[in-house]
Enzyme design. Structure first.
Site, PDB file in Angstrom:
ATOM      1  CG  LEU A 173       5.356   3.620  11.699  1.00 55.04           C
ATOM      2  CD1 LEU A 173       3.432   3.420  11.435  1.00 55.04           C
ATOM      3  CD2 LEU A 173       5.486   2.388  12.642  1.00 55.04           C
ATOM      4  CB  SER A 209       2.823  -4.742   3.143  1.00 52.47           C
ATOM      5  OG  SER A 209       1.773  -4.158   3.892  1.00 52.47           O
ATOM      6  CG  PHE A 236       2.710   3.255   5.303  1.00 52.61           C
ATOM      7  CD1 PHE A 236       3.080   2.793   6.335  1.00 52.61           C
ATOM      8  CD2 PHE A 236       3.464   3.862   4.323  1.00 52.61           C
ATOM      9  CE1 PHE A 236       3.048   1.261   5.272  1.00 52.61           C
ATOM     10  CE2 PHE A 236       3.787   2.217   3.520  1.00 52.61           C
ATOM     11  CZ  PHE A 236       2.962   1.553   3.828  1.00 52.61           C
ATOM     12  CD1 TRP A 275      -2.956   1.606   0.819  1.00 57.21           C
ATOM     13  CD2 TRP A 275      -1.133   2.741   1.670  1.00 57.21           C
ATOM     14  NE1 TRP A 275      -3.124   2.946   0.921  1.00 57.21           N
ATOM     15  CE2 TRP A 275      -2.533   3.389   2.126  1.00 57.21           C
ATOM     16  CE3 TRP A 275      -0.251   2.657   3.426  1.00 57.21           C
ATOM     17  CZ2 TRP A 275      -1.785   4.585   2.180  1.00 57.21           C
ATOM     18  CZ3 TRP A 275      -0.280   4.062   3.781  1.00 57.21           C
ATOM     19  CH2 TRP A 275      -1.236   5.201   3.356  1.00 57.21           C
ATOM     20  CG  HIS A 283       6.132  -3.542   6.358  1.00 59.33           C
ATOM     21  ND1 HIS A 283       5.092  -4.941   6.150  1.00 59.33           N
ATOM     22  CD2 HIS A 283       5.738  -3.229   5.899  1.00 59.33           C
ATOM     23  CE1 HIS A 283       4.528  -4.664   6.611  1.00 59.33           C
ATOM     24  NE2 HIS A 283       4.264  -4.064   5.211  1.00 59.33           N
ATOM     25  CG  ASP A 324       6.634  -6.242  10.011  1.00 58.60           C
ATOM     26  OD1 ASP A 324       5.685  -5.506   9.828  1.00 58.60           O
ATOM     27  OD2 ASP A 324       5.637  -7.044   8.337  1.00 58.60           O
TER      28      ASP A 324
END
Length: 241
Positions: A130, A65, A127, A11, A215, A187
């Protein structure tokens, strides 16, 4: 004839982010990077219809993902017309529920969605951080991810809704082709603790946790990741012969 493998990004990210992995695989496979649908509809069937119409059949579907979740749903839809499925840092459900607790807490997701709706730029940067969390060079990896962020806000919000509603528990159990699911130990978005739950869903296949990465391990260690994917594909083909 060489196997064809389709790579789907996660995403909020351009497919270019997967180019290092594609390059590492290209010596033995015909690799195509496919962008996620740029739809404003949040209907999962709409997203799957778009991918099914655009992507070649009889190929391996590999996704990171959200890309991995869509690949799993498409693999189940295609059945024998899919050569195999590989999920990278991809869960059966992205948002936790009573029946699937090892996922992102619902309140964390809701806060993230609101942030994207009101300040997409700042939320996307968060994001990226992260995604990079847990890597050996989190800052450098976050900067790299930020150069590949998408800015189409309506599509981004639709994608977040797809993330929240897509439930692949039945799809993963129904797909009888080869399956490999790789998770990252550190992750921050998809808990590695889901490994046993994922494995329990599969009719056959493997679930492995890669140590010392987060991730965005698809960017951090593309060569090592490619080696794992190629080994799995070779073993699956040997089993067919």
């Amino acid at each position: 004839m060489r196997e064809t493998l389709i790579l789907l990004p996660g995403w909020g990210l351009d497919g270019v982010v997967l180019q290092p992995l594609a390059d590492a695989l290209a010596g033995e496979l015909q690799v195509q990077i496919a962008e996620l649908p740029a739809l404003t509809s949040a209907s999962v069937p709409d997203w799957l219809d778009e991918l099914d119409a655009r992507l070649p059949h009889d190929c391996w579907l590999v996704g990171w993902s959200l890309g991995g979740m869509l690949a799993a749903a498409l693999a189940a839809r295609r059945g024998e017309r899919c050569r195999g499925l590989i999920g990278l840092a991809s869960n059966a459900r992205f948002v936790s529920s009573h029946a699937w607790p090892q996922a992102m807490p619902a309140d964390t997701y809701a806060t993230f969605y609101e942030g994207c709706a009101h300040n997409a730029g700042a939320t996307l940067k968060r994001f990226a951080m992260l995604c990079a969390q847990g890597s050996g060079d989190a800052r450098g990896l976050a900067r790299l991810l930020q150069t590949n962020l998408l800015t189409n806000e309506p599509s981004l919000l639709a994608g977040l809704q797809v993330l929240a509603t897509l439930d692949n528990r039945t799809a993963l159990a129904a797909f009888t082709g080869p399956q490999l699911h790789l998770l990252a130990e550190q992750d921050a978005l998809v808990p590695a603790a889901v490994a046993d739950d994922l494995l329990a869903l599969l009719p056959a296949g493997e679930v492995d946790v890669l140590e010392g990465c987060g991730h965005a391990f698809v960017l951090e260690q593309p060569q090592a990741l490619a080696a794992l994917l190629l080994e799995f594909i070779r073993e699956a083909n040997d089993g067919d012969s």
